[in-house]
Design a protein around this motif. Structure first.
Motif, PDB file in Angstrom:
ATOM      1  N   ASP A  12       0.822  -1.211   0.000  1.00  0.00           N
ATOM      2  CA  ASP A  12       0.000   0.000   0.000  1.00  0.00           C
ATOM      3  C   ASP A  12       0.862   1.269   0.000  1.00  0.00           C
ATOM      4  O   ASP A  12       0.546   2.239  -0.693  1.00  0.00           O
ATOM      5  N   SER A  13       1.945   1.263   0.749  1.00  0.00           N
ATOM      6  CA  SER A  13       2.845   2.426   0.770  1.00  0.00           C
ATOM      7  C   SER A  13       3.499   2.642  -0.586  1.00  0.00           C
ATOM      8  O   SER A  13       3.632   3.778  -1.049  1.00  0.00           O
ATOM      9  N   ASP A  16       0.900   4.137  -2.867  1.00  0.00           N
ATOM     10  CA  ASP A  16       0.699   5.552  -2.553  1.00  0.00           C
ATOM     11  C   ASP A  16       1.808   6.408  -3.151  1.00  0.00           C
ATOM     12  O   ASP A  16       1.556   7.484  -3.691  1.00  0.00           O
ATOM     13  N   SER A  17       3.057   5.926  -3.068  1.00  0.00           N
ATOM     14  CA  SER A  17       4.190   6.665  -3.647  1.00  0.00           C
ATOM     15  C   SER A  17       4.061   6.753  -5.158  1.00  0.00           C
ATOM     16  O   SER A  17       4.353   7.796  -5.757  1.00  0.00           O
ATOM     17  N   LYS A  19       1.265   6.675  -6.919  1.00  0.00           N
ATOM     18  CA  LYS A  19       0.190   7.615  -7.223  1.00  0.00           C
ATOM     19  C   LYS A  19       0.670   9.053  -7.082  1.00  0.00           C
ATOM     20  O   LYS A  19       0.363   9.913  -7.921  1.00  0.00           O
TER      21      LYS A  19
END
Length: 114
Positions: A12-13, A16-17, A19
């Protein structure tokens, strides 16, 4: 100066990066492992020495790299194959090894249990 940061991040991290990068937000250069155990199994002391020797050095042949880290060519070849296969170092068209960064940082974080 270009810096590569090697760290541990969950999926997920990383998403997010990615995106944020697509939105045009600078993310810097990073390579993430999914667990501390995986990072430490890949970045052994010998492989870390290889990364340090390649940092800022430009493309090097296996023999020259082995000379710089004080190891035998076969062992360095085996370790660089693993590092290249996981994407931490590059191989040039003529077979030389390359790490296109001036600095490499490894981030491991330990936090108190909640």
């Amino acid at each position: 100066m270009t810096t590569l940061t090697i760290d541990v991040a969950d999926l997920d991290s990383v998403k997010d990066s990615m995106k944020a990068a697509f939105r045009g937000e600078p993310q810097g250069c990073s390579y993430s492992f999914r667990s501390e155990e995986r990072l430490l199994s890949i970045l052994t002391a010998n492989r870390w020495a290889i990364l340090k020797a390649l940092t800022g050095a430009g493309p090097l042949g296996v023999r020259e790299l082995a000379r710089r880290v004080g190891r035998d060519v076969k062992g360095v070849h085996t370790d660089t194959q693993l590092l290249a296969n996981c994407g931490l170092i590059d191989k040039t068209e003529d077979g030389k090894l390359h790490l296109p960064y001036d600095e490499v940082r490894v981030q491991l974080v330990a936090k108190a249990a909640a």
